[in-house]
Structures are given as structure tokens and as C-alpha cells.
Design a protein around this motif. Sequence first.
Motif, PDB file in Angstrom:
ATOM      1  N   GLU A  65      10.632 -32.493  -5.926  1.00 51.72           N
ATOM      2  CA  GLU A  65      10.191 -33.766  -5.358  1.00 51.72           C
ATOM      3  C   GLU A  65      10.023 -33.704  -3.843  1.00 51.72           C
ATOM      4  O   GLU A  65       9.513 -34.650  -3.248  1.00 51.72           O
ATOM      5  N   GLU A  66      10.444 -32.599  -3.216  1.00 52.60           N
ATOM      6  CA  GLU A  66      10.487 -32.550  -1.752  1.00 52.60           C
ATOM      7  C   GLU A  66       9.092 -32.790  -1.143  1.00 52.60           C
ATOM      8  O   GLU A  66       8.155 -32.045  -1.398  1.00 52.60           O
ATOM      9  N   ASP A 522       5.429 -43.175   0.522  1.00 52.00           N
ATOM     10  CA  ASP A 522       4.975 -41.805   0.295  1.00 52.00           C
ATOM     11  C   ASP A 522       5.044 -41.078   1.633  1.00 52.00           C
ATOM     12  O   ASP A 522       4.277 -41.359   2.542  1.00 52.00           O
ATOM     13  N   PHE A 523       5.996 -40.153   1.731  1.00 50.65           N
ATOM     14  CA  PHE A 523       6.199 -39.468   3.007  1.00 50.65           C
ATOM     15  C   PHE A 523       5.049 -38.517   3.327  1.00 50.65           C
ATOM     16  O   PHE A 523       4.693 -38.312   4.473  1.00 50.65           O
ATOM     17  N   GLN A 524       4.466 -37.903   2.282  1.00 50.94           N
ATOM     18  CA  GLN A 524       3.411 -36.927   2.570  1.00 50.94           C
ATOM     19  C   GLN A 524       2.172 -37.591   3.147  1.00 50.94           C
ATOM     20  O   GLN A 524       1.494 -37.023   3.978  1.00 50.94           O
ATOM     21  N   LEU A 552      -1.477 -43.241  -1.850  1.00 49.64           N
ATOM     22  CA  LEU A 552      -0.137 -43.175  -2.436  1.00 49.64           C
ATOM     23  C   LEU A 552      -0.120 -42.145  -3.570  1.00 49.64           C
ATOM     24  O   LEU A 552      -0.893 -42.251  -4.507  1.00 49.64           O
ATOM     25  N   GLY A 553       0.754 -41.156  -3.441  1.00 45.51           N
ATOM     26  CA  GLY A 553       0.881 -40.175  -4.523  1.00 45.51           C
ATOM     27  C   GLY A 553      -0.186 -39.111  -4.528  1.00 45.51           C
ATOM     28  O   GLY A 553      -0.337 -38.388  -5.502  1.00 45.51           O
ATOM     29  N   PHE A 554      -0.939 -39.005  -3.435  1.00 41.45           N
ATOM     30  CA  PHE A 554      -2.041 -38.037  -3.401  1.00 41.45           C
ATOM     31  C   PHE A 554      -1.647 -36.696  -2.785  1.00 41.45           C
ATOM     32  O   PHE A 554      -2.461 -35.811  -2.663  1.00 41.45           O
ATOM     33  N   ASP A 557       3.060 -33.303  -3.543  1.00 38.91           N
ATOM     34  CA  ASP A 557       4.206 -33.701  -4.374  1.00 38.91           C
ATOM     35  C   ASP A 557       3.802 -34.721  -5.437  1.00 38.91           C
ATOM     36  O   ASP A 557       4.617 -35.108  -6.267  1.00 38.91           O
ATOM     37  N   GLN A 558       2.536 -35.126  -5.415  1.00 41.67           N
ATOM     38  CA  GLN A 558       2.006 -36.094  -6.383  1.00 41.67           C
ATOM     39  C   GLN A 558       2.881 -37.339  -6.503  1.00 41.67           C
ATOM     40  O   GLN A 558       3.003 -37.919  -7.579  1.00 41.67           O
ATOM     41  N   GLY A 559       3.512 -37.710  -5.406  1.00 42.63           N
ATOM     42  CA  GLY A 559       4.256 -38.964  -5.407  1.00 42.63           C
ATOM     43  C   GLY A 559       5.495 -38.965  -6.263  1.00 42.63           C
ATOM     44  O   GLY A 559       5.871 -40.011  -6.808  1.00 42.63           O
TER      45      GLY A 559
END
Lengths: 998, 93, 201
Positions: A65-66, A522-524, A552-554, A557-559
Motif C-alpha cells: 500500500e506504500e 491519495d498521497f501519490q 484519486l487512485g490513479f 499504488d492504485q489508491g
Amino acid sequence: MQPQRLPTGGRIDRSKPLSFRFDGRKLEGYAGDTLASALLANGVSIVGRSFKLRRPRGIVGSGAEEPNAIMQIGKGAHAQPNLRATQVELYEGLVARTTKGWPGARFDLGAINDIFGKVFSAGFYYKTFMRPKSWWHLYERFIRASAGFGRAPTETDPDHYEHRNAHCDVLIAGGGPAGLSAALAAGRAGARVILADEQDEFGGSLAGAKRNIGDAPADEWLRRTVESLAALDNVTLLPRSTVFGYYDHNFLAIAERCTDHLPEADRAGVRQRLWRVRAKQVVLAQGAFERPLAFCNNDRPGVMLASAVSQYIRRYAVRPGRRAVVFTNNDSAYETAIDLAEAGSSVVIVDSRADGAGSLGERAAKAGISVIAGHIVTDVVGRRRVRGVRVAGWSGNPSYLVESSIHIDCDLVAVSGGWSPAVHLHSHAGGRNAWDTERHCFVPGEAAQANVSAGACNGKWSLRECLREGIESGRAAASRCGFEAPEIDTPSTSEGHYNPLQPLWRVPADAEPERCPKQFLDFQNDTSVADIRLAVREGYRNVEHVKRYTALGFGTDQGKLGNIIGMAVLAECLGKSIPEVGTTTFRPAYTPVAFAVGAGESVGDLYDPVRKTAVHEWHVAAGAPMENVGQWHRPWYFPRDGEDLHAAVARECVAARQSLGIMDASTLGKIDARGRDVVEFLERIYTHNVGKMKIGRCAYGIMLGEDGMVMDDGVMARLGEQRFYLTTTTGGAANVLAWLEAWLQTEWPELEVFLTSLTDHFSTIAMVGPNSRRVLERIGCTIDLDKDSFPFMAVRDAELGGYPVQLFRVSFSGELAFEINIDSGSALEMWKTVMAAGEEFGVTPYGTETMHVLRAEKGFVIVGQDTDGSVTPVDLGMNWLLSKDKDFLGKRSLARPDCLRSDRKQLVGLLSSDNTVLPEGTQLVEAPGAPVPVPMCGHVTSSYMSACLGHPIALALVAGGRARKGETIYAALPGREPLPVTIAAPVFYDPKGERQHV
Amino acid sequence: MLLIECPWCGERAETEFSYGGEAGIARPPDPDVLSDAEWADYLFNRSNPRGAHRELWNHAQGCRRWFGVERDTVTYRIAGSFRLSDGSDNREG
Amino acid sequence: MSRPLDRRHGLEPLLAELSGSRTADPGASVTIRNDLGHINVRGRAADAGFVQSVEQVLGQALPVKPNTVSLDQHEVFWLGPDEWLIVTPAAAAAELAGRLQKATSDTHASVNDISGGQVVLILQGAKCRDLLAKGCTLDLHPGAFAVGDCAQSGIARANVLLALVDEMPTFMIVIRRSFSDYLCRWLTHAGRDEGIAFKDS
């Protein structure tokens, strides 16, 4: 010196210190560390910069998940971009670089973006870089360069990757307590089992856990279970193997990392392996992900998942902080607080629930941990590292505005917002997910394939439930495969009582999300609560649209961290429930997979089969460059003494027309067709009158698709009353045979015809030119070859130089020519025999280029070059081949109005006004001065310099072209004025066809 | 990747097969008597259902037989395969 | 006078290339069989007269069970419900094909000598199942693919006919001549960890 390493404990090997480099700094860790645990042990808190805002970021999680610790690992050709430091095992000499932030993560020039953070809201790129449109390529370069995300090596990958196909009764994804139990149950039943886990050792959450299973510590149970599994021949254990995709019909893909954990110098053999598994039954036991909570500045380095903090303490003996605040809405984080206390850190628990935790609350109290119940963390103080938190009281109202808060000093915030089962593979398989209103998470709904979820990935949090579901699912899977599964008792575990989780997603702050510091989801992709709200204000409602608008989730890590709370925030904005909003679609790959493992062995020379003729080695020895024709490698031309293509082809053409050329035509498709109804069958396939063909004679035939378009062509020969020999184009061989079989098997099963491919059995040597007959006679042929005994288009069995052959008098050049069909095992010998016998006539081997020139001089088409699936035989001027006496495939289509248009593109010859060889594909126009877009009237299909004629020739398809001979049209050539070209007949050489009849 | 049951060779990976479109499209016995529209219907129009679809597959890498498969176009589930020549259905259950 | 049959299989250049790199303890070995002839026979399994005629000439059963091979004087492979491959010593193939042709001339049948178009590879050794699994989607577990089983499938990107002829295990791979160089190069590459040795029969 590892300041955050605890003096004892963990599953690391302190006798094996390892040195590694991180952004150029030399650091040290131990065998058993991950890169992330080693960085934390060294007190490294910033491991990257965020994608858009360039905020400093630290390690958040401990597994797949990182979102932040995304690294470039290794150097040079071995380097791999975008690996999660939490999943990279440490080895001696490892070199890691941060992939985000320039010039480096600790000092990033882009951090100025954060100051203008309000500008970089949802849809920023869409809105800003739209205008002017022509500048997009400039914007794109800037965005790409500043986005980071690692660099793929430019060198050829020196490592070896492979694929492995496997079949099993039961595939188990995930080797935690549930997966191990399932494997043992299915394995003991005798089923073929594959157990895959992404970590280097099995155990999942059990590794380092201070629990008892039965009468033994968890570690002991783990060791015994793995030993029992390893002893079973029918069980394959795959550690370091991620089940990353679940496809149709229980087909799953696993990426196994075989040597990535070893120092580069010690790596041998396969680096990564792709397992392609067809499983009868699948048990999904991948566990669950802990969720963060969306409070202000929740992305500061030092804010971590509670479970990750526990992992680092228990498994790696690393203490991520000395003064910790544990912020939770559920019981599980109390274990983290206890772990921290035992590791010597001071801990305060901030629990959003007024009642606090169940049994774990009592344990925490005993450990002297203070609990502030009914409170929330509203904000984080500190920029490059957590320095403290703001804490406020809360009664459960989500839209509450915090009026007063207190400050607590800390260097670590361990967060738990509850757990989300890893439903990814269940979803890949087509299964839907259901919202569990008690546990506040999506759990797998009904499975769409032969799979079942067990343990935490089925929403079961207690160890006892995980073990029980594992055993049950393993037994059930084995028995569904026909095995008798023995009963296994669930080992006893001590379970306390739990207080329920309190739903909490966005944590209230002292202002609305738009006016308070960012609350990240979403941190990424730097997606915050405010971005979701903005998307909703701008009219987005559907979760898939909001996802795309806010990104979001892109990320890579795919969120895995942020998706669920993002959807909860969306639901809140829309005034809907979470299940009404639903989830976005989960797609493979579960975690990123290296391209190289996807390619496997299919790289370089093995990318696609190279088919070779029996004479191939001679062509290579003669120095011929090869041309790919389908999968075949055919000699292109045979250069002599430094000749280039044009010089060689000119010489070869002249030799073939004046004396003798020889060509390897073995790649033609060859089919034996025979049976009582073979004539009737071929009449329906070919356009000409097959029945009128005499035994021992050949004919040129074409076959059409039912749409009337030319599909394939070739010479066919009648070898007997009920026996034919058909040839197809090189590229069409397999398709034509399948097409013929399709008609025989599906439409006309009453016809007694058998077809057999002879493509590989026979090699074909073409002897072309006025001296071809003489050389055949010199080699010694058992049949008379004179014009009357063996006329044009005849075929006969013979012996040539002592070899049995089929001899054809056919010509693809317009010259006197013969084709020799010979057993491929003797073809090289025959080729050499012809070369020797033809020496005094200057026998000249030629390749595909000369073949093309010779046939184009005669106006002979190549199906697939001069035709493209939209060309009828009438367009080609082949009306003479269309029988009026019978039906054949595609005949009816020739009478369709579109096929009768007089302005259809028709095959013509073209002569350029100067000596330009028109590039094939050149567009032809009527009037070069016409306004743009200039109407086009055709295109060039074949074009060569004809050495024999002394000028260039071209074949073209031109609208209504056959009636326009002598007219001038224009060739549109890049970088120069349109060139006038004259329409001519497509036969340039020997138009009366006299030369082949001699 | 689909797992397709060849009526002769049993279950094999999708990579061994090639697809042949909708099953049961019979070639008109006398194309000349058809109107352009009727001929175009035979040539171009297919049912393209959402759900059960009877279609042709060829075991190209195996026994080279053409056969029929009933496949759900939504779930990709295969209900069964059948031989064309004798009409016998290999569907289980 | 016909020349004596002395076929080249076409893999001679590859063998020459590999001759310098002999593996000491190969996990798999490949023997290229140059001494075999191949006859393709088509006819209907339901046509008793056809089956009887063929069996009489062969002196052994024509396997009608899909994906089985009759291992006797000749190797007779089931290829389809109306197609078989007979592998027999090369020297006798043309004569056998002639007799089969004659025996089946009054029924719906087709006999073709296709010896020049095929190459036989004998794959042996402890690691050969692992090696095949790298490129073949068939389940080759002993419980799923037994002696006497055969199957047409793919290895990497080439079509093959594969059979298990003994429990050593020994696999027989029949491949079209033009693909044989590709397949052998693929086996060399895929088998480099297991160790693979090539030899000419």
C-alpha cells in the motif's frame, strides 16, 4: 549507527550488517530488513516529494500500500524504477534513489508549488494546459520532466526472465494465517496446491506477532506449518511471488522475484518469473489494508499507519518514533500503542470513540498508556517531520467545526481508520463487493468464478476466524476438486472482546476543507478532501468520473490507502451512502509488474518465430541480407563486391531476363487437395472453371472472400482426376488452409475432400530465364522439356539429377521458367546442383526484391501489396478469370452496387515524368492546385526502377483508371512540387507474353 | 485467458484456438436470387447479443476442427461446446 | 537411378554453433532424429473399411481415441477425428506410403508422404517437464499426461505435436521443419539454467 534500531528483538539477522546507498548517502542495515525498515532505522524521514505539490513525504506503510517511498533500485542496465521501498529486501551494496523530487527529495525546487497549492486543485492540468492548444507539446515536456517517477534504463536488459505455465487444483493467494491453513488443509487432502505470497517469508501479520496459537507461540506455529507444507510433494510454495491478476476461467498470473533480493554480483539464473496458472479452485487470503484518516496535514513525514508501526517494531526492531500519538477509531491500533510502549516510546492514544477500546483498552491501561477518548487529531504541526498534533474533543458529528484544540508534542502519529479487505483479486475475477454496515468496509460479495475469500480479506479480523476460514476454505476447495479432505481442528487462540469501529473518514477541523490545511486522501496524486468537494461542486456525480477528474487512485499504488475514504467523502458530499456511491473498478495488476517479466523469453531473436527454408544456410553464406515475409526470413538480394541494393537488383534482373536466375520460392503455401468431390469444392472456391483443367496442367487461380474482395491467389495444378495441388501466397498459407477447412467442415460436410499441407515438405526452386531449360537438361531430367512435350503451364513428375521432383513450367517473371518441387531434405543439394550446372550461363541467385521487379514489369499483382482487402478482381482487370457458368464464393458480391461503380479504384501502370521512383504509398491527386484538403484519386502500390526497361515503373490503384490511359495525374511527394505522372497499362514488359512460351 | 473445451481434445487454453464469429449463419443456397439487401444481411449483419452467444471456434493449434461454443458475452462463461457435423452437444449437466 | 535418401534436417548450422558449448550435466537433452519418415493419413474413423485397410498395412491399430499414440512398429499419432500421422524409419516411408495409398484407393482417404517437412526432437532428462512448462500450456503432470498420450499444442510460439513415449520421461516433439530452428533456439535459451544438450541421431 542506526539511531532508531531497538537493541533486541525483530526477525533481522544482526550478525549480517549490510551497507547500502540512499540518494548517495552510505547507510547500514541488517539482513532481514526491507529498504524501508533500514531507512527508518537510520532515522531517514523524507523519502520523496509529492507528485503535484512537492510536499516532503515519509514512509507511511509497510507493504504493497506504500504510496510515498517509491524508489529507483539498482544501477545501469539492472535498474528498476518505481519499486516500493517497503517491498524491497535489503542486500549488500543496494543503491536506491528517490524518484520524486528534483534535484533530490530533501531539497526540491518544485516545493514552491505547495505555496501556490490552491492553484493545483482538481482538474488543474485539464483547465490550465488546454490553451493555446499548439503549446500542449511544451506543457507536456515540462509536466513529464517534473513528475519524476523513475527512469527506465536505456541499456538492453541483461537479465533472464521466463514464463512458467502451471496447473493446480487449488491456488492460494496470500500466506498469512488463513492462506497457510488453507494450504495445509488442501495439501493434506492430496490436492495439487500452489501457495503464493508476496513477502520473502510466509506468515503475513503473524511474523513477529506476540500471540499463541494452540499451545505454541505464533512464530513456532508458523515454522511448523511451513515445514509441513514444504514436506508435501503436491504443494508448491512460492514466496516473493505476487498474484497480480485474476483473469477469465480461473487463470491467474503470478510475478515471482527470484534474485532481486540478492547483491547484483551474486545473482544467477532467472531474475523474475511469470507464473501463468490455471487453477480449478482459488482461495483468496491476501489480508486487509489499514486505512488512514483525513485530517489536516496528515501527509507529514512521521504520520504512519498504526499497523506499519507495529510491523517495524516487531519484525524489524525499528522504532519509528520516541513520542507517539496513536489516533484511531477502532481497537486494533491499541496493539500498536502497546508495541510502542514496550519499545520504550511514550504513547498517547487519541480515540474518536467516547468508550475507547475493549480488552485491548484494558491491556493498554495496564501498560500505563494514557487514552484520550472522544477526541480527534485535527491538525499536524511540523513540515519536514511531525513535531506535534492538535487534538480536540468530538461528539461524532461529521460537520462539526472545531472550536478549541490542545497541542501535544510528538514525532510520530500512528493512524488507524479501520481496515479494508484486499478485495482486488476477487474483483478482477468479476465478483462484486458488498458494504458491511457493521464492520464499515467492502467485503467480497458472491464470487464470479471458482474462488472463495478467507480471513481478513473476507472481513474477518480475529486470528481465530482467519485460521478457521482458512482451514474450511482449503478443505472445501480440495473436496470440490474430488479429494477427500480430512477434518482439521482450528487451533485455539485467545481472543478478547472488541468495541465496534466508529465510522470516521474526513476528520473535522477548525474550518471547512477548502479553508483549512489539506486533508489528503491519495498521497501519490495529492488528492485532498477539498478536491473531491470541488469535483462535486463542478457537477461530477459518478465515482468513476470523480476518480478521473481528481486522479484519486490513479497512482502506482492504485489508491490502496485512499480509495475507500475518498469514496466515503464523496458519499458524504452527495448525501448518499457509501454502497450507493460504490467503488471504482479494480483491474490488474495488483502491484506494478516489470515489463521484462511480461516479455519472458520472447525477446531478441526469439521475439517471434523465424521460419527458415531448407536453403537458408546457403543464402546466409552468400551474404544475402534477409527480409521478413510473415515469419519467414527470405533473402532480399545477393550483393557482390560491395554492391548496394539497387546495383545488385539491376544485375539480378538483367541476368534473369537474359540468361538464368534462380530463386528460393519455398515459402509459398502448398496444399494437397483430393477426394471424390474435389472439383466441385474447388469450383466453389476459385473463380475460374476448375473442372475444365486437364490433368498435368496448371492454372492461375484467385479466391475471393464472400464480400467479393480478392483474398489470395496462386498457381494450382491438376495432378489427377480427383487430385489437385494448390499454392497460396507466403503470408496467406495458414489462413487459406483454415478457410478451406472451415467451408468443408461447417458448410459443405457432404463434400468428400481432404486437404493436407505440404508447405514444409516441398521446397521450391524457381529457375528463370532463357537458359533455364538448357541447364535442367544438363542436370539430367527424365522427361522431355521441349516446348511441345512440356509446354507452358504443364506439370509433371520427374527425376532431376537423380532426385524425384515435381516439375512445373510456370513463370512469375514472364520469362521461360521452371519451378522444381523437391523434398526439403534434399533441397540444398538440388540448389547447389543447379548453381554448379548453371555456372557457364552465369546463373544468378536473386531474392525477393528482384522477384518483385520482374513481376511488376509484367503487371503481376501481389495480394496484400497491390490489394488491401477492398479490391475486387474486376478492379484488377481480371474479369477473364471470373466464370459465368457457376457460383463461387464472393460472386454475388461483385454485383452489389458498390462493386459496380465506374469510379472504383482500378489497377493501372504509372510512368513518372522524370526518373523518380515514386515511394510506395504515394497519394495521387487530379489537380495539385485544388484547395486543401486536395481530393485524392488513388495511390501507388508497387514501384521500382526497371533496369531492363531503363526507367522507373509503378503500379497504382486509380479511380476509374482503366479508362484513363495516357492521362496525366499528380503524385503528392513530401517536400517537393507535385510530380506529373502518366497513367499506362499495367504490363510494361513483353506485353504480348511471348517470352514465357518459347 | 479463456479455457475452451474442444469436443475432441478437451479443455485447452484460448491461445490454441481461433475465433470464427457467430454460428449458424448458413450460406444462401442460391445467392443470385437474393436482393442486394438480403445478400448484405447474410454478409454483414450479426445478432451480437448481450448474453448467450453461439459461436464458431477452430482448434487451430490442435485437431484443426471447427466446432461451436455457447459463450456468455457479458460474463465470458462458457455453457458448453458442440460438434457441428452431428449436432451433438458436449455441454455438461 | 534415384539417389539414396540422405536427408538434411536443416539444424546442422545450429548444431555447429552450439558444439562449442557442451553442458556438463544437462537437466535435459535433445536428440534430433534424422532417420524418420512421416506419412499423413486422412480418412474417416467411422469408415470401417478405411480403418481396416490401414491397420492391415500397418500391422497395428489406428488410434481412434483423441490425443493418443499407438507405439508399436510405427508410431501412429491421432491428429484429428479424420487425420493421423505415421512416423516410421525413413528408408521405408515412401514404400509404406505407397502401400497405404493403394489399400485406401477405393474409399474416401488421402495419404501424403510429408517426410521432408517435419523434424523429430527427442527430449529427455529430469528437468524436461519444467522446461516444457516454460512454453507449453498443456498440463504435463504424470497424472494428466501419461505414456501413450499425445497432443498438438504450442511450445513458445511454434505449433508442435507432443507425445510421452516412456516414463523416463521421454517426450517426442514433432515440429514443422521451418520452425525447428526457432524451437531449438528457444529450448537452448529457456533451458540454460537447467542445462540442455543437443545431439544428432
